[in-house]
Design an enzyme around this catalytic site. Structure first.
Site, PDB file in Angstrom:
ATOM      1  N   GLY B  34       0.858  -1.257   0.174  1.00  0.00           N
ATOM      2  CA  GLY B  34       0.187   0.074  -0.132  1.00  0.00           C
ATOM      3  C   GLY B  34       0.911   1.430  -0.059  1.00  0.00           C
ATOM      4  O   GLY B  34       0.277   2.154   0.171  1.00  0.00           O
ATOM      5  N   THR B  38       3.497  -0.755  -7.064  1.00  0.00           N
ATOM      6  CA  THR B  38       3.361  -0.766  -8.337  1.00  0.00           C
ATOM      7  C   THR B  38       3.266   0.644  -9.096  1.00  0.00           C
ATOM      8  O   THR B  38       3.970   0.787 -10.364  1.00  0.00           O
ATOM      9  CB  THR B  38       1.848  -1.420  -8.354  1.00  0.00           C
ATOM     10  OG1 THR B  38       2.015  -2.580  -7.816  1.00  0.00           O
ATOM     11  CG2 THR B  38       1.474  -1.537  -9.737  1.00  0.00           C
ATOM     12  N   ASP B  61       3.923  -9.966  -7.616  1.00  0.00           N
ATOM     13  CA  ASP B  61       2.654  -9.922  -6.374  1.00  0.00           C
ATOM     14  C   ASP B  61       1.528 -10.687  -6.920  1.00  0.00           C
ATOM     15  O   ASP B  61       1.015 -10.387  -8.019  1.00  0.00           O
ATOM     16  CB  ASP B  61       2.344  -8.249  -6.412  1.00  0.00           C
ATOM     17  CG  ASP B  61       1.622  -7.993  -5.145  1.00  0.00           C
ATOM     18  OD1 ASP B  61       1.013  -9.211  -4.520  1.00  0.00           O
ATOM     19  OD2 ASP B  61       1.470  -6.696  -4.820  1.00  0.00           O
ATOM     20  N   CYS B 285      -7.426  23.397   5.898  1.00  0.00           N
ATOM     21  CA  CYS B 285      -7.413  21.810   6.201  1.00  0.00           C
ATOM     22  C   CYS B 285      -7.046  21.485   7.545  1.00  0.00           C
ATOM     23  O   CYS B 285      -5.549  21.205   7.391  1.00  0.00           O
ATOM     24  CB  CYS B 285      -7.489  21.137   5.012  1.00  0.00           C
ATOM     25  SG  CYS B 285      -7.126  19.305   5.323  1.00  0.00           S
ATOM     26  N   CYS B 288      -5.043  18.047   7.104  1.00  0.00           N
ATOM     27  CA  CYS B 288      -3.870  18.239   5.914  1.00  0.00           C
ATOM     28  C   CYS B 288      -2.675  18.617   6.683  1.00  0.00           C
ATOM     29  O   CYS B 288      -1.746  18.105   6.544  1.00  0.00           O
ATOM     30  CB  CYS B 288      -4.266  19.041   4.677  1.00  0.00           C
ATOM     31  SG  CYS B 288      -5.884  18.510   4.103  1.00  0.00           S
TER      32      CYS B 288
END
Lengths: 211, 342
Positions: B34, B38, B61, B285, B288
């Site tokens: 994650g 890729t 994978d 935000c 963030c």
């Protein structure tokens, strides 16, 4: 060459001492003496101890560092910790190998000095009389027994002398051991109140029996 | 340009060094699940395809993501990616390839009905049983893939590895593996004639397998594995790109992986830090900004710790990086450092 009588006695004495103190204990004492000599080995040991101290310090610091707050510091310590551990293991292995070699040699020498002559001398001097018995003091079968297996009749053979020495030394060792035990035991008794414990054990044993 | 002067001794924050190193044959991309392995490997492949004659992207994978990333189905055979002339991709299953190996064994020998009766099956069982030699499945599958790949002539091959992080575990014990296989070969050469005497002139085992042929296969496997080992440990041929995100666990895993790679003797000098947040100045935000602060903290740690690495910082985009165009745009940032809007 000292008299065979004395040699046999000395060997038996040595065997007794080794048996009583334990071969491992004697080996470790010799090892300690050997390592305290100013040799490469003692240097290695000092180095090992230094490395150990360094490792422990590093470990302490690692445990005291938060991996979340100071990741870089923690990771660097971790790397140092890992390399130190690896070094330590390697060093330990080599030192252990040295000690095993030393033990093997000491054991070999000990055998050569005690068990070897213990078997070899009676075999080699089987026909030699240790000393002569006064003529006519002992009956024939005693003389035969004392000269067993191959010494001339009327003399004491090396085997008989050896077993006599062993017997006396064993007796002596047992006596000394018993006296030491007694002294140590009495000292301990003064320190520890025995009554309650004794009763407790007795009582419990009694209970068990009734069950 | 002032930053360039300040960081004169720091390494470039791009993957340019990999693009420039023409001798590189194998590139591994690895990291926790994650973190964008890729995406990174696809982007790297796209950039490499611009400067190399031919590039192959292989995913080991089991949860194949290449098909997703390029919106195109890939299989066990290398296939050109739509829109490229020198970039191919394939997806292999480390567990499946042993079955393929066995199946191939059966096909090779028509007399051997089933082909699964004998020692190869025992071997496969030893491989897949609960207590296998660790990594032998990967070793075998790699050996198999590399045999295939060697016959095709790709200049550079990129592996998008499985997130378990143990893809290269087998490199830890090449000697064990080699010794075991060497022993088998030696035994067979010693007792082979004797056995063949029992088995008859054609050396067929009771279950229909051919002893000599099997030994030859094992021998080839051993040779391939040892060759793979030497190649992977050569820093001129192989490098490992670590992918992480600026979070504690990911960083922790990355550090462990880098140490592990060092023990295997595999070169690694690049770290890609993904999913960086760059909130606009004056953004209100709250999440963030808080996240940005946390990421900043770990980024500083990364720069302190990995001063000998090319640390590439990739921003978190507002859209998923899928499809050729988006990947191409994203891959630009591997070469030209992303400048946050000020």
């Amino acid at each position: 060459m000292p008299s065979l009588l004395v040699v046999i006695f000395a060997i038996e004495l040595a065997v007794q001492i080794i048996n009583n103190f334990g071969a491992a204990a004697i080996n470790s004492v010799l090892w300690r003496i050997y390592t305290s000599l100013p040799t490469q080995l003692s240097k290695d040991y000092a180095q090992q101890r230094k490395l150990q101290a360094e490792y422990l310090a590093c470990r302490k610091e690692l445990n005291g560092t938060s991996s979340q707050d100071q990741f870089a510091k923690w990771a660097k310590l971790r790397r140092k910790h890992d390399t130190l551990l690896e070094q330590l293991e390697k060093k330990k292995k080599s030192l252990e190998a040295t000690k095993a070699g030393f033990d093997r040699n000491v054991t070999g020498v000990r055998w050569a000095l005690t068990r070897g002559p213990q078997w070899f001398l009676p075999f080699w001097y089987a026909k030699e009389p240790m000393f002569w018995l006064p003529h006519g003091w002992f009956p024939y079968y005693v003389e035969w027994f004392l000269s067993f297996p191959r010494a001339p009749m009327g003399s004491v053979s090396i085997v008989a002398w050896q077993s006599a020495c062993t017997g006396v030394l064993t007796l002596l060792a047992d006596t000394v051991g018993a006296i030491v035990g007694l002294v140590v035991g009495s000292k301990q008794k003064q320190g520890v109140p025995v009554g309650a414990g004794g009763n407790g054990v007795g009582g419990r044993a009694g209970e068990k029996k009734t069950l | 340009m002032s930053s360039a002067i300040v960081d004169a001794d720091a390494l470039e924050p791009t993957l340019q060094s990999i693009l420039d190193q023409r001798s590189l044959r194998w590139i591994f991309v690895g990291g926790k699940g994650g973190v964008g392995k890729t995406t990174t490997s696809c982007s790297l492949a796209i950039q490499l395809a611009k400067v190399r004659r031919s590039v192959l992207l292989i995913s080991t994978d089991p949860a194949h993501n290449l098909s997703d990333a390029f919106s195109q189905k890939f299989g066990k055979e290398a296939r050109l990616i739509d829109g490229f002339t020198n970039l191919s991709a394939m997806e292999i299953d480390p567990n499946g390839s042993i079955q393929d190996l066995l199946a191939g064994q059966g096909e090779d020998n028509p007399a051997d009905i089933g082909g699964m009766g004998g020692m190869m099956q025992d071997l496969a069982f030893a491989v897949s049983a609960p207590m296998p030699i660790p990594g032998i499945d990967e070793a075998m599958s790699f050996a198999e893939v590399l045999k295939q790949v060697k016959s095709l002539s790709y200049e550079t091959i990129i592996f998008d590895t499985a997130p378990t992080g143990h893809t290269l575990r087998f490199l830890q014990f090449p000697s064990v593996l080699e010794k075991a296989l060497a022993k088998i070969s030696q035994l067979s050469s010693q007792y082979g004639p004797l056995l063949n005497g029992f088995l008859g002139s054609n050396g067929t085992l009771p279950n229909g397998q051919n002893l000599n042929e099997m030994m030859e296969k094992l021998e080839t496997l051993r040779e391939t594995i040892s060759e793979v080992n030497t190649q992977f440990k050569d820093e001129n041929l192989t490098t490992f790109v670590c992918v992480c995100i600026p979070e504690f666990l990911s960083l922790y895993e990355t550090e462990r992986m880098i140490q592990e790679l060092a023990t295997y003797g595999i070169d690694t000098h690049t770290i890609v830090v993904n999913q960086l947040l760059f909130p606009k100045p004056g953004s209100d935000c709250e999440q963030c900004n808080a996240r940005r602060r946390m990421q900043k903290k770990y980024l500083d740690q990364i720069e302190e710790l990995y001063d000998e690495f090319n640390v590439v910082k990739m921003p978190l985009l507002v859209e998923e990086v899928r499809g050729k165009e988006k990947l191409e745009k994203f891959s630009e940032m591997l070469v030209k450092p992303y400048v946050p809007p000020s």
